[in-house]
Design an enzyme around this catalytic site. Structure first.
Site, PDB file in Angstrom:
ATOM      1  N   HIS A  34       0.903  -1.369   0.032  1.00 27.45           N
ATOM      2  CA  HIS A  34      -0.013   0.103   0.083  1.00 27.45           C
ATOM      3  C   HIS A  34       0.938   1.300   0.072  1.00 27.45           C
ATOM      4  CE1 HIS A  34       1.174  -0.120   4.400  1.00 27.45           C
ATOM      5  NE2 HIS A  34       0.575  -0.930   4.546  1.00 27.45           N
ATOM      6  N   HIS A  37       4.029   1.349   2.242  1.00 28.08           N
ATOM      7  CA  HIS A  37       5.142   0.609   1.976  1.00 28.08           C
ATOM      8  C   HIS A  37       5.988   1.497   0.591  1.00 28.08           C
ATOM      9  CE1 HIS A  37       2.644  -3.140   2.950  1.00 28.08           C
ATOM     10  NE2 HIS A  37       3.828  -3.093   3.593  1.00 28.08           N
ATOM     11  N   ASP A 152       5.130   0.438  13.119  1.00 28.07           N
ATOM     12  CA  ASP A 152       5.793  -0.690  13.851  1.00 28.07           C
ATOM     13  C   ASP A 152       6.907  -0.314  14.964  1.00 28.07           C
ATOM     14  OD1 ASP A 152       4.175  -3.211  12.646  1.00 28.07           O
ATOM     15  OD2 ASP A 152       4.926  -1.897  10.945  1.00 28.07           O
ATOM     16  N   GLN A 155       9.053  -2.534  16.719  1.00 30.53           N
ATOM     17  CA  GLN A 155       9.739  -3.487  15.841  1.00 30.53           C
ATOM     18  C   GLN A 155      11.153  -2.629  15.253  1.00 30.53           C
ATOM     19  OE1 GLN A 155       8.096  -5.944  12.639  1.00 30.53           O
ATOM     20  NE2 GLN A 155       8.772  -4.019  11.228  1.00 30.53           N
TER      21      GLN A 155
END
Ligand code: AMP
Length: 291
Positions: A34, A37, A152, A155
């Protein structure tokens, strides 16, 4: 755009390209691409001579078999999008290329407490899987810079810590979250939302923005702010799993006593929207925030 499915083919290509001293940017993804990204890819394209985007739905980071099975996969559409933005290399490895039998890719790492809360406590084994695949992909691609999404947040913190422990020279760039017009953070999982859940989901970012305002005003105990937000998000089909105000570096929860001293403050949340689990966060204070 070049497409590689085998490690050896990708590495042969990169070896030749590197002979001309080219800097390589790397964007690892799980596909169903999407605009979020694509933002990472465009940034890498601007800052490097070669951009590699990998698409690999990594089984070792899924703690829920249904989630892995239902994860959206659309390689044809993804490749068209990558070609459209001008990505140089798409790497769509077969699973046995990432985890070849006989190759021990497990990592014994100390996440230094970054994995004990939030996603770490709700998705056991998730970050061990993330660290494993990131290390393996970096070993294969050997980029100069790794592009990760701030969506994230935990992350990013864990990957940075892993790279430090491995004494890696790879630079990490954290790219701000790209959102739909109504504030919902873009996510591959959004495509699985029912109409009702999609309508309700923007409340997640709304709640985070409100938490930010309340924390900055310091008019009420922090506990009341998070309780208020959890209550706001408890309207079916939404069901919050956690909403925490944490130190942006240690990821440890802040209290009224510690919030003042924190240089970087983030609110992170995970919310079920029907049977789709969404995560989001907002930076409340960063080193650059004007006092
Ligand atoms: P995923 O395919 O979900 O594993 O995501 C691949 C990369 O894209 C990760 O670094 C994500 O943090 C990043 N990413 C996912 N969604 C967004 C978004 N809405 N905005 C910016 N980056 C994102």
């Amino acid at each position: 755009m070049y497409l590689f499915k085998r490690v050896a083919d990708l590495q042969n290509h990169l070896r030749r390209a590197r002979a001309n001293l080219r800097s390589v940017g790397f964007v690892p993804t799980m596909g169903a691409l999407h605009e979020g990204h694509l933002h990472l890819i465009r940034r890498s394209l601007r800052e490097n001579q070669i951009t590699v985007c990998s698409i690999f739905v990594n089984p070792t980071q899924f703690n829920d078999a249904d989630d892995l099975r239902q994860y959206p996969r659309m390689p044809g559409k993804d490749l068209a999008r990558l070609a459209e933005v001008g990505c140089d290399i798409a790497f769509l490895p077969f699973e046995e290329e990432i985890y070849p039998p006989g190759l021990d890719t497990r990592l014994e790492l100390d996440f230094q407490g970054l994995d004990t809360r939030m996603e770490g406590s709700h998705r056991p084994g998730h970050f061990a899987g993330v660290a494993q695949v990131v290390k393996r992909l970096l070993d294969i691609v050997n980029p100069n810079t790794l592009y990760l999404g701030q969506k994230d947040y935990q992350q990013v913190a864990i990957v940075k810590s892993v790279l430090e422990q491995l004494q890696s020279s790879v630079q990490v760039v954290s790219v701000p979250t790209v959102r739909e017009a109504d504030g919902l953070a873009m996510s591959s999982r959004n495509s699985r939302l029912t109409e009702e859940a999609r309508l309700a989901a923007p409340l997640i970012y709304h709640a985070l923005q409100e938490v930010k305002k309340r924390v900055m005003r310091r008019e009420e105990p922090l506990e009341d702010t998070t309780a208020w937000a959890l209550h706001l998000l408890s309207v079916p089909p939404l069901r919050p799993e956690y909403l925490e105000v944490v130190d942006g570096t240690s990821l440890q929860p802040l209290s009224d006593g510690t919030v003042e001293q924190s240089e970087r403050i983030v609110a992170c949340t995970a919310v079920w929207a029907g049977d789709v689990r969404l995560i989001d966060n907002i930076i409340i204070k960063s080193e650059n925030t004007r006092k």
